[in-house]
Each structure stands twice: as structure tokens, then as C-alpha cells.
Write an enzyme that holds these catalytic residues in place. Structure first.
Site, short mmCIF file in Angstrom:
data_model
loop_
_atom_site.label_atom_id
_atom_site.label_comp_id
_atom_site.label_asym_id
_atom_site.label_seq_id
_atom_site.Cartn_x
_atom_site.Cartn_y
_atom_site.Cartn_z
CG HIS B 322 -1.93 -0.90 0.99
ND1 HIS B 322 -2.17 -2.06 1.30
CD2 HIS B 322 -3.26 -0.68 0.44
CE1 HIS B 322 -3.36 -2.58 1.01
NE2 HIS B 322 -4.12 -1.78 0.45
N GLY B 323 2.07 1.35 0.49
CA GLY B 323 2.70 2.38 0.64
C GLY B 323 4.21 2.36 1.38
#
Lengths: 428, 469
Positions: B322-323
Site C-alpha cells: 500500500h505504500g
């Protein structure tokens, strides 16, 4: 017989396509009828670069007839049914409105400034917060002025919610003022030997004393004439305490000049009917006149926002934003009306609300000395200094520069407080 | 380009559909590819070059893997090269700065001089299209899919604009047959339109206003407990309606073009355990992680201990996907721990014997806690937020002011409506696909679309949360 679900499918598709196609088709026809360039074809003349494409997209949206005509209606509807006042304006109590960035400034932490966009490599450095960036910027300006033998006086202006938290929400109903992060900047500046004026304590004390105290306008981001006058007196007292003496004294005269004005927040909301819902405010201004020159306002030919008193009498220069502009300099006619035409300059008169009744004039009156000014709406952090650097001769003969800015400007950090060089002084 | 913008709705989509349905069938994939490149390049034109390059490269690896005379060793080598190159790109664009910054922090702690870091712009949607390409080649290697008929088909699959930048993650084997031959029927187009409108409404009418409330609270320094709870509730609604709305729009657009996409959400906030959440939330990502990571790691076949380790690894990497931030890693670890615990109890939550509404409520509370980790700017901000939720924050008097921003009639209506919708069982996808189109539905959808468009005209806050992933 056709299947009823097919008929409803056809209806759904037809209506959906009609809606999405009607907007570009109508827009194109409209532009053709008006003999204008067909806006959407600009994409074929646009260089394929992210910034150009964003610009194209924004223009297409803003120039859309549908967007232009339906947006106000929707905003009006949302206001009517759900009291929604849009992204910029927060509705408080008793008909008071607040500018959202003013509230955000009080709520949000002092963030670490992001590194600039210049260059492909980032050299890690100890995190500098927005407040520290502003502090450094002010220190640099102090240094530039010192090289010319000029002293700096810094005057951050409290935002309306810091003075009237009880008008923002019932939850803060007992508070007659809020400590502001800007006061930490003031403390840092004082430690570094930079002269400051603390309007926060002054306004809070005034509210404690008088309760309601009309220091700010209800539907505007700015102070009332009384707030401006109070601030001007505090700044004048500080200037005198710094040992400043006028080169010549002027006995300014004052006369009452009430005006009726629309608050700037009413327009910022961009909601039709918002003005009618809140109405105009009647403001009791006091107009200051020079016995020889009349109103302390720039001549129409002067640079916008720059006021230079004739001759060398003014040894103070004010750099400021709309807090210095309001009641003082010409404003858009749509903002309100002066109760009485105040000057024999027809094209100017209707724009003065009422003119020469703002912070600059009150400061001049309190000091009995004219004050030159460079003023830029929302531009006290950088734009005024940019103007100053191209018009640096105004600094000649000055002993003190007073720098007024709205406290929320601290939140824009290094990106908003650019380093603007001043031309070297002719006779340092 | 973003689906909920003036340019997409009124220019890109009508023009795309007009050309698409007037082209001979054989040219349609070519048009999809071209239009998808314009759609993607709208953010930053050079991103298209990167995508084009990885597309060519992955197509080439696919050919190597399925070459008629390829030996098993050569096929394995080609797959390894494919995985390595794709992950290198992803690693460089997504994780290089995070790794370098973390290393610099360690160096600073050790008293050494930090080094300069190259600024890298993250190409939007790189995680999604990298996964598309990777799953294609892995499926080829496993024999689960046949190679693309042509480079054009493969390019259309990778670039397909409905799911390009924020999913759902579509596997090649799902679309392969449809890329070669798909039916364009009135019913499919109509159902696509209906799902698109519902997704559009979710985004404009619910996600955006909820997002403003969440931002107002999360960006405040010292929120009060009640505000902090409202803020995280608003964020839970924002991220669900934002992502589910986007997925609905993607599914709807796909159906308009004749593609059948699977649904990506299935009422996740009605889950009774975290295990169930992951069967209902971002289903396409969960299934990709399961099939391409959890199973190859051994799944649950290597004993309980390895099962827990595998779950933890999958969730940590899922978080990191996701990051590149420590709080995403913490979010993955939080879910990994809960999943491991539930696995240990035989896929039962610790509150599994409570009445159903309580089970749903507790699962939702756990989800709210995980969203704090997900939304906060960094780990210390997340910890401060947890303290605020627990009422342990020292409040600045200014924190009172946030009430004026968040407790407005419009926000209250949106949050109540949103909360009502996430806990009811009927999902947009099922409502549209499982039942025939009716006049009643048309009468609901068209006014909803018009109203959403009208509100879109007045909105200036229109972020898509999943674009950053």
C-alpha cells in the site's frame, strides 16, 4: 412485445449517454454561436506536459457553461437545505463567519517544511518546521534592513478565531481568546532581538475587559476600525519606545465616516443568496485627514498598494496585507458603500470605504507623523517584499520598517516566505 | 485522469464510447490501448513510456516462458528474470526513497554523515499494473493461462483504463478469452451504466464529504476523544466509499466495454471477524496475495507455525504494497497478528461466541483501529491519535474549534447515511447484476447520476485515496 427490462435498459443507456454527451455538444454549439474558439480542441495545441494538461483541464472546467451556471445553484441549494458554506467558510454562532485557514492555523501542528522542488537530489537536513522557516525569513529581512541602517518591527495580526473562539462554536463558549502558535514565533523573535508587537495579548485583554468588544467584523476576515485603531496605538507606542522621533509632526484631523460593507467571507463562499442571508455590516469608521493633503490614499497613478507621503517627512514604512488595506485604500465597488461621498474624485469615491480610515492612517495619527506603506492583499509574506525590491527607493530616509502580516501566513512555511533580495543601498 | 472529473465524464468517456462502438470489432482492442495510454499519460506523459517499456518486457518474458522448445530450466530463468525486473521497477519507484531515508536515519543515529537521495516520482498505479503483468507471467509458467495472442492484446490487458490505476487487480486468465472475443449486449452495457452510476454516487456524495471530516480531525494537533472517534469513523467511510466507488466505476466501465469483472467488495464492514474482512475487502488483492504469495510460501501445509509466519509475511508485504511508510507496515502487522490469532482459534475470533451484532461491532472497531495506522502521517502521529481516542491527549483549547468544521448538518447527514449503507446487506454489484433492469431502477439511477454530477460541479475536494498505492 418487447421485454420491459430491455425498454428500461434502453432508457437508462439513452439517458446516461444523453447526459454525458449533452454537455460537450452544447458547449461546442455555444462557442460556435458566440464565434469563440472551441475550447476542447485546445488539447491538440497543448504541449503534452503535466502542468499544461492540468491547466487545460482546469480551463475547460471553468469555462464550461454548465459548470458556471449550475455550480452556484447547487451551492445555493446545499446552503438552503444543509447550511453548507463551502470549503473556505465556516459558519459560527450569532451570524458570524470564519475563514477556514484561520481556524486550521490554530488547530494544526507546526509541521516540518517539505524540501523544495528544486534539483533532483535531496540532501537530508534536520527538519525545519514552518514556524522556524518563517523565523529564518524574518531574520534575513532584519539583516537586509540592518545593512541600510533600518530597524524592523514585526506585527503578526491575530486571526478572528483566536480572538473570538466563543463565536466559532458553543463548545468554546467560555473562552474570550485562544493562545495562538503565532505567539511562539513572537517569543522566538524576541529572543533573537527582533522587535515585535503582541496584538494577541492586547486583544485578549480587551475582550476580557469589555466582553463582546467589536474588534473584528462578523462576516469578514478583518478587524473593525476599532480593532485597527487599537492595533495602531499599540504599534505606535512600541515605535516610540524604540526611541523613534518624528522628523516633523502633523496634526491629523479625524471625522466620523460610517460605511456599509459586505464581508469578504460572503463572496468567498461563492453561494448566491449568501449576501442576503447575512446582510451588510454598518461600520463606524473614523477618517483621518492631513490638513494639507486631505486623505492619506495613493494617487490613481501610483503603483497599486503603494503609498508615499510627499517629501521626506515619512521616516516609517509599513509593509502589510489586507489588514492594512481595509478602510484605507480603494476597494472593489461591490464590497459596499460609503454613507457619504468623501472626496471630489468621482471614479475614486465609490471605491473608498471610506478611505484613509484604516491601520495606516490611525498609525500616522497616533504618531503624529505620516507613514509610507506597501500593501498587498494576502501578500505580506513575500509579495510586499517583491514590490519593495522593485521600488526600493521608498526605503530612503526610513528608520523603521513595520511588517504586519496575518498569523495564518506562518502556516505556508518556506514555500510562501521566499527569499527576496533587496538592491544594495546607494549610501549604506 | 480521474473518473469523477469534468474532462473524463463529459469528454473522454463520450468520445471513447463513440469511437469504440463505431470501430470494427478487430480494431477495438487497439482503440482501448490507445485511449488507455491517453488516460494514463494525462497525469504525466512520461509515465506512459515506463508502462510501454514494462509491457514490452513482460510480453517478451511471456514468450520466453512459453517458447515451444524452452527447457524447464530456461522457463524458470525467464520467470525469475521477469519477477526480478518487475520488482526492481516497483522497488525503485516505490521503495527506494523510503529505504534510503530509513538508512539515512540509521546513519544519523550512528553519528555518520547521511547521503543525498535521488528524488523519485511515484508513477500512479504502478503497483496495479505491475501486478497485472506479474500474474500474467506466473500464470503462464504454471500453465494456468495461455500466452496472449498478440502484443496488442497484452498491451490492452495491461493498460485497460477502467482498472489501470486503482484496480481491481485483474488476472490475465480472467480476461484472456474476453480480450479475444467478448459480447457487447444491451443488458451488459445497461448493468455497467448502473454500476458506474452507483460508484460515481458513492464517491461524490459520500466519500468526498466524509473525507473532509476525516482530514479536519486527522490534521488537527490534539483532537478531543469524541472528535477523534468521529474522525476515524469518517475515514472508514471515506476509504470504503472511495475505493469501493472506484471499483464499482471500474467494473461498470468494464461491462460497458463487454468485460466481466468480478466484484471487489462484499460489504466488508458487516464482517464478523478479521478473517472474514479479508474475504470481503479488496477481494482481488486478497486473492492475488493468497495465490501468488501465501500458497507459494507453503500456505497452511507446513504446520501451524509456518502458517502463522506465512500469514504474517503476507500481511506485512500487503501493508508495504500500500505504500512505503512504517505505518503501512504496522497496519499489515496488526492485521497479520489478528489473522494469526484467529487461525490459531480455528478461524474464530476471540469474540466469536458473542451475538452477531456484537461480533460485527467489534470487528468494525478493530478495523477503525487499523485505519488509524493507515491514515496517520506517520507512526508517532498514529500513536498520538490512539491516545486522543482514549482521551489521554493533553488538549489545547484551540482543539475545541474543530467542532465548527465537522458537526455541520451536511456532514452529519452524510455520516449517518454512509454508516447506514455500509451495514446493510445489499451491495451495488449484486443489486444490479443479479436482478434484471427495471423502470424503478432507472428512475432511481438517473436522478442519482444527475444529482451526483451537480454536486461534483460544486466540489473542490476530490482525492482518490488508492491512487497513491
Amino acid at each position: 412485445m418487447a421485454n420491459p427490462s430491455h425498454k428500461s435498459e434502453k432508457a437508462l443507456i439513452t439517458l446516461f449517454l444523453a447526459i454525458i454527451c449533452s454537455v460537450p455538444v452544447c458547449q461546442t454549439l455555444l462557442e460556435l454561436c458566440r464565434g469563440e474558439r472551441i475550447q476542447f480542441t485546445d488539447v491538440f495545441h497543448t504541449f503534452p506536459k503535466a502542468s499544461e494538461l492540468r491547466q487545460y483541464e482546469a480551463t475547460l472546467k471553468e469555462k464550461s457553461w454548465v459548470q458556471q451556471n449550475l455550480r452556484p445553484a447547487v451551492q445555493s441549494l446545499l446552503f438552503e437545505i444543509a447550511r453548507d458554506s463551502g470549503p473556505k467558510v465556516v459558519q459560527g454562532l450569532q451570524g458570524w463567519l470564519f475563514y477556514r485557514p484561520d481556524i486550521r492555523f490554530l488547530l494544526e501542528p507546526d509541521r516540518v517544511d517539505l524540501p523544495g522542488n528544486e534539483g533532483a537530489w535531496i540532501k537530508p537536513s534536520p527538519g525545519v518546521t514552518q514556524r522556524e522557516s518563517v523565523f529564518r525569513s524574518i531574520e534575513r529581512v532584519r539583516g537586509q534592513l540592518q545593512a541600510r541602517g533600518i530597524r524592523l518591527l514585526v506585527v503578526p495580526v491575530p486571526g478572528k478565531p483566536a480572538v473570538y473562539p466563543d463565536r466559532v462554536t458553543r463548545r468554546a463558549g467560555n473562552l474570550k481568546g485562544l493562545p495562538s502558535p503565532a505567539q511562539n514565533l513572537l517569543a522566538d523573535l524576541q529572543k533573537a532581538g527582533i522587535e515585535t508587537v503582541d496584538l494577541f495579548t492586547l486583544f485578549h485583554q480587551e475582550r476580557q475587559k469589555t466582553g463582546g468588544a467589536d474588534l473584528y467584523l462578523a462576516t469578514d476576515t478583518h478587524w473593525t476600525p476599532r480593532g485597527a485603531q487599537l492595533a495602531a496605538r499599540a504599534v505606535a507606542a512600541k515605535v516610540l519606545a524604540m526611541g523613534w522621533k518624528p522628523s516633523q509632526t502633523v496634526a491629523f484631523e479625524s471625522t466620523p465616516a460610517p460605511v456599509k460593507r459586505w464581508g469578504d467571507l460572503l463572496d468567498m463562499a461563492q453561494i448566491p443568496g449568501f449576501r442576503q442571508a447575512f446582510g451588510m455590516e454598518t461600520v463606524a469608521c473614523e477618517q483621518i485627514r492631513d490638513p494639507a493633503l486631505g486623505l492619506l490614499i495613493p494617487a490613481p497613478s501610483d503603483r497599486p498598494g503603494t503609498y508615499k507621503y510627499p517629501g521626506p517627512a515619512a521616516t516609517l514604512l509599513l509593509l502589510g496585507d489586507s489588514f492594512s488595506r481595509i478602510y484605507q485604500y480603494p476597494e472593489p465597488p461591490s464590497l459596499g458603500e460609503a454613507a457619504e461621498p468623501s472626496e471630489n474624485r468621482p471614479e475614486q469615491t465609490k471605491r473608498l470605504l471610506p478611505g484613509s480610515a484604516g491601520f495606516v492612517s490611525h498609525l500616522a495619527q497616533a504618531l503624529k507623523s505620516p507613514v509610507d506603506a506597501v500593501v498587498s492583499d494576502g501578500g505580506a509574506a513575500t509579495d510586499v517584499r517583491r514590490k519593495l525590491s522593485t521600488h526600493a527607493e521608498i526605503l530612503e530616509g526610513k528608520s523603521i520598517v513595520i511588517w504586519e502580516f496575518a498569523e495564518r501566513d506562518i502556516h505556508i512555511g518556506a514555500a510562501g516566505w521566499e527569499d527576496i533580495p533587496l538592491p544594495a543601498p546607494v549610501n549604506p | 485522469m480521474v473518473f469523477t472529473t469534468h474532462i473524463f465524464i463529459f469528454y473522454f468517456l463520450p468520445l471513447f464510447l463513440l469511437v469504440y462502438f463505431n470501430l470494427p470489432y478487430t480494431w477495438r482492442n487497439c482503440w482501448i490501448t490507445l485511449a488507455s495510454y491517453v488516460f494514463y499519460g494525462w497525469w504525466e506523459p512520461w509515465f506512459v513510456c515506463l508502462m510501454l517499456f514494462t509491457t514490452l518486457m513482460d510480453f517478451f518474458w511471456g514468450r520466453m516462458i512459453t517458447a515451444p522448445r524452452a527447457t524447464p530450466a530456461r522457463r524458470k530463468l525467464a520467470l525469475a528474470a521477469c519477477v526480478a525486473t518487475n520488482l526492481s521497477f516497483l522497488g525503485f519507484f516505490k521503495y527506494y526513497m523510503f529505504s534510503a531515508e530509513s538508512l539515512n536515519r540509521l546513519l544519523e543515529l550512528a553519528g555518520a554523515e547521511p547521503f543525498s537521495i535521488l528524488k523519485v516520482t511515484l508513477p500512479i498505479g504502478i503497483s496495479f499494473y505491475t501486478f497485472h503483468s506479474l500474474t500474467y507471467n506466473i500464470d503462464l509458467y504454471r500453465g494456468h493461462a495461455r500466452p496472449a495472442r498478440s502484443l496488442l492484446d497484452f498491451s490492452a490487458f495491461v493498460a485497460l483504463f477502467p482498472d489501470l490505476v486503482a484496480g481491481p487487480i485483474i488476472r490475465y486468465k480472467t480476461l484472456a478469452a474476453q480480450l479475444a472475443c467478448r459480447e457487447h449486449t444491451l443488458s451488459r452495457f445497461a448493468s455497467g451504466t448502473a454500476i458506474f452510476i452507483l460508484g460515481f454516487g458513492k464517491k461524490i456524495l459520500l466519500a468526498n464529504p466524509a473525507g473532509q471530516v476525516a482530514d479536519a480531525v486527522f490534521n488537527s494537533a490534539h483532537p478531543y476523544a469524541v472528535d477523534a472517534w468521529l474522525g476515524v469513523l469518517a475515514y472508514a467511510l471515506q476509504i470504503y466509499f472511495d475505493f469501493c466507488g472506484y471499483s464499482d466505476m471500474a467494473v461498470g466501465l468494464g461491462r460497458m466495454l463487454g468485460f466481466e469483472y468480478l466484484k471487489n467488495f462484499d460489504a466488508p464492514y458487516r464482517s464478523e471477524s478479521i478473517t472474514e474482512v479479508w474475504r470481503r475487502w479488496h477481494i482481488s488483492l486478497s486473492s492475488v496475495l493468497r495465490d501468488y504469495l501465501y500458497y507459494p510460501l507453503g500456505g497452511n501445509r507446513l504446520g501451524p507455525f509456518r502458517t502463522y509466519v506465512n500469514l504474517a509475511v503476507v500481511m506485512l508485504l500487503g501493508g508495504l504494497w500500500h505504500g512505503a511508510k512504517w505505518n503501512f507496515l504496522a497496519w499489515g502487522a496488526f492485521h497479520g497478528l489478528l489473522l494469526g490469532y484467529e487461525r490459531w482459534r480455528g478461524k474464530q475470533s476471540f469474540y466469536g461466541r458473542f451475538p452477531r451484532p456484537l461480533r460485527i461491532g467489534i470487528t468494525f472497531l478493530l478495523m477503525l483501529c487499523s485505519w488509524v495506522l493507515f491514515r496517520a502521517d506517520n507512526l508517532s502521529a498514529a500513536m498520538a491519535y490512539f491516545k486522543a481516542m482514549a482521551g489521554l491527549q493533553i488538549h489545547a483549547p484551540a482543539s475545541l474549534l474543530v467542532a465548527a468544521e465537522i458537526y455541520t448538518p451536511l456532514n452529519i447527514v452524510v455520516l449517518i447515511l454512509g454508516a447506514g449503507l455500509v451495514f446493510q446487506p445489499i451491495q451495488a454489484h449484486d443489486w444490479v447484476v443479479a436482478r434484471p433492469q427495471s423502470w424503478g431502477r432507472t428512475a432511481c439511477l438517473i436522478p442519482l447520476f444527475v444529482f451526483s454530477l451537480l454536486v461534483m460541479f460544486s466540489q473542490s475536494f476530490n482525492p482518490f485515496l488508492y491512487f497513491q498505492f
